[in-house]
Design a protein around this motif. Structure first.
Motif, short mmCIF file in Angstrom:
data_model
loop_
_atom_site.label_atom_id
_atom_site.label_comp_id
_atom_site.label_asym_id
_atom_site.label_seq_id
_atom_site.Cartn_x
_atom_site.Cartn_y
_atom_site.Cartn_z
N ASP A 190 37.20 -150.40 -8.71
CA ASP A 190 38.16 -149.64 -9.69
C ASP A 190 37.46 -149.02 -11.04
O ASP A 190 36.97 -149.85 -12.13
CB ASP A 190 39.13 -151.02 -10.07
N ARG A 195 39.34 -143.80 -8.95
CA ARG A 195 40.86 -143.58 -9.02
C ARG A 195 41.44 -142.39 -9.09
O ARG A 195 42.33 -141.89 -8.35
CB ARG A 195 41.36 -144.33 -10.52
N PRO A 228 42.75 -148.33 -6.67
CA PRO A 228 43.78 -148.09 -7.17
C PRO A 228 44.19 -146.33 -7.63
O PRO A 228 43.02 -145.88 -7.80
CB PRO A 228 44.11 -148.68 -8.31
#
Length: 432
Positions: A190, A195, A228
């Motif tokens: 992350d 991302r 994510p």
């Protein structure tokens, strides 16, 4: 999903095309009513910012402006807009290849994907070519390994892990002594770069229609499931790291920016999150010419792109109407002004070769402000069958304007047309 391929200044309609219009597929095309309405809304927003994607001729026809690229509407219609440069039967594939070259040169994309073979093998729409380049670079990156980093987490648990937070543990309520306040680090993917890549990959999975692209996109998506999606593009792009540990991310970054509509200053992206990438053709041509000229200019000369030091007049002790030629070459006390125009020049002398009188007024003003009214100015157009050689126009008083053809198919400038400019010593010696 409907894919429509047209070129600059083409006309779009919701009605069925007549036989004469159907015979000109690159200049006339039928689209759905929802795509028609969405284009009108998008153009209205761009017009406020000083650009116009389409012009409404009436309630049933839209005329495209000089933007090229690809735009995807919410209803699934993909409109591919190609440069208007060829009139042969193979105009579409040649124009598509030309657009790819211009994008690569203008945006200085990685050199390993600019080879001739890599450009010509794939003959799909520009959007699918763009997706393929992104997926190839992302595939190489994933095989080399995504970059993880440690994130500090504070938690309350029944067991010790990492470091005990002594301060909070001493403040623990009676009866909860069996709970530990701990700090520990997790090695997670992350981070801003990952991302952004995940968000671009999700967008590609929804947009691609090419089987090979679809298969590779979903394979990569499976690998990146734990990453994510980016929730703030601007913030994450600002935090994209360029240190030596992230060197293997450099090749995929420009493609990620293009997919997400974040490549500046040329891209114009709509508010809807589709594969929409539009470029003003004037700017692409100008970038291509500038890059070619920069390789020819003497290293002791300076190339300004654009020049912004002179104004047309003064009013109340202040200067107004700044003059901005596309290029200004200075060498010692000498100066040369060059301007680019993406327009066809014909061989009809009676129609003044299709030239624009305001363009000549503009160059006349440039010459007087930047060159003191003496010397050579250059107006550069794309080379065509009706414009193979330079043409000279005399302003009198020692100032001349040269119309110079630029071979956009790869040859670039003819050095004989640039003898007035300070070229490199090697080229000057070779020419003499």
């Amino acid at each position: 999903m409907q894919t429509v391929t047209v070129r600059e200044h083409a006309r779009l309609t919701t009605q069925k095309l007549s036989a004469s219009d159907a015979a000109r597929p690159l200049d006339r095309a039928q689209i759905s009513a929802t795509a028609f309405d969405w284009l009108c809304e998008l153009s209205s927003g761009l017009r406020v910012a000083g650009a116009a994607l389409v012009h409404a001729e009436n309630r049933t026809w839209l005329r495209l402006d000089n933007f090229v690229g690809v735009v995807q509407t919410p209803c699934g219609t993909v409109i591919e807009i190609l440069p208007k440069h060829y009139d042969t039967e193979d105009a579409a594939p040649r124009s598509r290849l030309l657009l790819r070259r211009l994008i690569l040169e203008a945006l200085d994309l990685p050199a390993r994907v600019t080879e001739e073979a890599a450009l010509e093998i794939f003959d799909g729409p520009v959007s699918e070519w763009l997706i393929r380049q992104f997926l190839r670079e992302l595939d190489v990156l994933v095989k080399r390994g995504l970059r993880f980093h440690y994130q500090r987490l504070e938690d309350e648990a029944r067991f010790l892990r990492g470091q005990l937070n002594v301060t909070r543990q001493m403040q623990q309520w009676p009866g909860r002594e069996h709970r530990f306040h701990i700090r520990h680090d997790l090695h997670l993917p992350d981070r801003p770069e990952n991302r952004l890549l995940r968000r671009a990959l999700d967008q590609v999975c929804k947009a691609t229609q090419d089987p090979a692209n679809w298969r590779l996109a979903h394979e990569l998506r499976t690998i990146m499931l734990k990453v994510p999606r980016s929730a703030n593009l601007d913030s994450d792009f600002r935090r994209w790291s360029h240190d030596r540990l992230m060197a293997h991310y450099e090749a995929v970054e420009p493609w990620c920016r293009l997919i997400l509509g974040h490549q500046v200053p040329l891209a114009v992206a709509g508010a809807w999150q589709g594969i929409s990438l539009l470029f003003p053709m004037e700017k692409l041509f100008e970038r291509c010419v500038t890059k070619a000229l920069r390789q020819l200019i003497d290293p002791h000369a300076r190339l300004h792109t654009p020049a912004r030091s002179q104004y047309l007049c003064r009013h109340d002790e202040s200067r107004i109407f700044r003059l901005e030629p596309d290029m200004l070459v200075t060498h010692g006390e000498s100066a040369w002004v060059l301007d680019c125009k993406w327009k066809r020049v014909d061989d009809d002398r009676k129609s003044k070769y299709g030239l624009s009188q305001p363009d000549f007024y503009q160059l006349f003003a440039y010459g007087h402000r930047y060159m003191a009214g003496k010397g050579d100015l250059f107006l550069i157009f794309p080379r065509g069958a009706e414009f193979p050689e330079e043409r000279l126009f005399d302003f009198d008083a020692g100032m001349r304007l040269w119309l110079i053809p630029f071979d956009i198919d790869g040859a670039g400038f003819n050095l004989d047309h640039l003898v007035a400019l300070p070229l490199t010593v090697q080229i000057a010696t070779l020419e003499t």
